[in-house]
Design a protein around this motif. Sequence first.
Motif, PDB file in Angstrom:
ATOM      1  N   UNK A  84     -14.949  25.211  -9.437  1.00 29.55           N
ATOM      2  CA  UNK A  84     -13.953  26.242  -8.945  1.00 29.55           C
ATOM      3  C   UNK A  84     -13.276  26.674 -10.522  1.00 29.55           C
ATOM      4  N   UNK A  85     -13.687  26.132 -11.485  1.00 29.44           N
ATOM      5  CA  UNK A  85     -13.381  26.608 -12.813  1.00 29.44           C
ATOM      6  C   UNK A  85     -11.901  26.036 -13.216  1.00 29.44           C
ATOM      7  N   UNK A  86     -11.523  24.990 -12.378  1.00 26.87           N
ATOM      8  CA  UNK A  86     -10.266  24.284 -12.717  1.00 26.87           C
ATOM      9  C   UNK A  86     -10.387  23.058 -13.610  1.00 26.87           C
ATOM     10  N   UNK A  87      -9.387  22.974 -14.749  1.00 30.76           N
ATOM     11  CA  UNK A  87      -9.498  21.779 -15.604  1.00 30.76           C
ATOM     12  C   UNK A  87      -8.951  20.598 -14.895  1.00 30.76           C
ATOM     13  N   UNK A  88      -9.691  19.644 -15.185  1.00 32.99           N
ATOM     14  CA  UNK A  88      -9.547  18.132 -14.326  1.00 32.99           C
ATOM     15  C   UNK A  88      -9.103  17.346 -15.572  1.00 32.99           C
ATOM     16  N   UNK A  89      -8.785  17.840 -16.746  1.00 33.21           N
ATOM     17  CA  UNK A  89      -8.376  16.588 -17.816  1.00 33.21           C
ATOM     18  C   UNK A  89      -7.196  15.999 -17.607  1.00 33.21           C
ATOM     19  N   UNK A  90      -6.174  16.409 -16.695  1.00 27.74           N
ATOM     20  CA  UNK A  90      -4.933  15.651 -16.432  1.00 27.74           C
ATOM     21  C   UNK A  90      -5.013  14.815 -15.172  1.00 27.74           C
ATOM     22  N   UNK A  91      -6.239  14.587 -14.490  1.00 27.90           N
ATOM     23  CA  UNK A  91      -6.228  13.792 -13.365  1.00 27.90           C
ATOM     24  C   UNK A  91      -6.072  12.276 -13.786  1.00 27.90           C
ATOM     25  N   UNK A  92      -5.327  11.578 -12.997  1.00 25.48           N
ATOM     26  CA  UNK A  92      -4.954  10.252 -13.144  1.00 25.48           C
ATOM     27  C   UNK A  92      -5.973   9.427 -12.469  1.00 25.48           C
ATOM     28  N   UNK A  93      -7.047   8.750 -13.058  1.00 27.60           N
ATOM     29  CA  UNK A  93      -7.898   7.944 -12.242  1.00 27.60           C
ATOM     30  C   UNK A  93      -7.323   6.384 -12.389  1.00 27.60           C
ATOM     31  N   UNK A  94      -7.639   5.907 -11.121  1.00 28.44           N
ATOM     32  CA  UNK A  94      -7.087   4.519 -10.781  1.00 28.44           C
ATOM     33  C   UNK A  94      -8.248   3.753 -10.234  1.00 28.44           C
ATOM     34  N   UNK A  95      -8.579   2.473 -10.620  1.00 31.67           N
ATOM     35  CA  UNK A  95      -9.447   1.752 -10.103  1.00 31.67           C
ATOM     36  C   UNK A  95      -9.679   1.348  -8.813  1.00 31.67           C
ATOM     37  N   UNK A  96     -10.851   1.367  -8.319  1.00 35.60           N
ATOM     38  CA  UNK A  96     -10.897   1.106  -6.693  1.00 35.60           C
ATOM     39  C   UNK A  96     -11.229  -0.215  -6.381  1.00 35.60           C
ATOM     40  N   UNK A  97     -10.749  -0.782  -5.272  1.00 33.60           N
ATOM     41  CA  UNK A  97     -10.839  -1.958  -5.235  1.00 33.60           C
ATOM     42  C   UNK A  97     -12.028  -2.458  -4.233  1.00 33.60           C
ATOM     43  N   UNK A  98     -12.997  -1.301  -3.911  1.00 32.13           N
ATOM     44  CA  UNK A  98     -14.216  -1.408  -2.851  1.00 32.13           C
ATOM     45  C   UNK A  98     -13.801  -1.188  -1.344  1.00 32.13           C
ATOM     46  N   UNK A  99     -12.794  -1.487  -1.043  1.00 31.53           N
ATOM     47  CA  UNK A  99     -12.338  -1.469   0.159  1.00 31.53           C
ATOM     48  C   UNK A  99     -11.081  -0.125   0.760  1.00 31.53           C
ATOM     49  N   UNK A 100     -10.405   0.076  -0.169  1.00 27.48           N
ATOM     50  CA  UNK A 100      -9.197   1.215   0.047  1.00 27.48           C
ATOM     51  C   UNK A 100      -7.989   0.449   0.435  1.00 27.48           C
ATOM     52  N   UNK A 101      -7.736  -0.841   0.290  1.00 30.53           N
ATOM     53  CA  UNK A 101      -6.463  -1.576   0.644  1.00 30.53           C
ATOM     54  C   UNK A 101      -5.323  -1.206  -0.101  1.00 30.53           C
ATOM     55  N   UNK A 102      -5.639  -0.980  -1.374  1.00 27.08           N
ATOM     56  CA  UNK A 102      -4.454  -0.441  -2.276  1.00 27.08           C
ATOM     57  C   UNK A 102      -4.353   0.991  -2.676  1.00 27.08           C
ATOM     58  N   UNK A 103      -5.675   1.449  -2.833  1.00 26.33           N
ATOM     59  CA  UNK A 103      -5.482   2.936  -3.252  1.00 26.33           C
ATOM     60  C   UNK A 103      -6.983   3.591  -2.677  1.00 26.33           C
ATOM     61  N   UNK A 104      -6.799   4.737  -2.299  1.00 26.60           N
ATOM     62  CA  UNK A 104      -8.164   5.579  -1.663  1.00 26.60           C
ATOM     63  C   UNK A 104      -8.040   7.189  -1.679  1.00 26.60           C
TER      64      UNK A 104
END
Length: 224
Positions: A84-104
Amino acid sequence: MKSFNIKPTSQCRYDILSLGEIMLRLDPGEGRIRTSRQFNVWEGGGEYNVARGLRRYFGQRAAVVTAFAKNELGLLMEDLILQGGVDTSLIKWVDYDGIGREVRNGLYFLERGYGIRGAVGCSDRGNTTISQLTAGEIDWDYIFGDLGVRCNAICPGTVHTPSHDDRLNATGDYDAALEAFKSRQPMGRLADSGEISPLVLYLLSEESRFITGQTIAIDGGWSA
């Protein structure tokens, strides 16, 4: 926090920056959610949709501040945003635990309305990444200080749009539903989109360079 560093438009990296959750939207087309075996996928979020629209229709330089769990769904949404032409450089990436118990990453299912059948939506967004962020995880000093981003909010009243007409028709009594909406407005009518867009364009312009941190109601006196 360091001082605001409001820059002239010519020196800004972005014309608009949105902050909010972005989810993966699943659309069954003309079918129903409960019976569909295939879904089209889109990225979507209230704030992001504005930024993407301004990028597409007005050529504005747009970016998004959000947070994703670092997995295949997050990477898919990032790719859709980039398309869509929108810049993504300010996205915060968080490690995924494989289940989604903490973040998803959140999912949103939307079924279109037809005739007397209203639109149906349901979300699956518990513990989404952006909802779990804590103070300090977004570098606001960089965004407001180094980048010189201004932050203002527009709070419109009820606006007459084709989508709003669809909602009124879905009630089964368009005229009665319209009068109910009008009765809440001190001016006795709904707004037209042309009464909202000039404020958007003004806030995007160089003339508004000294305005930041404001919430501006344009609701016909509803909130007065």
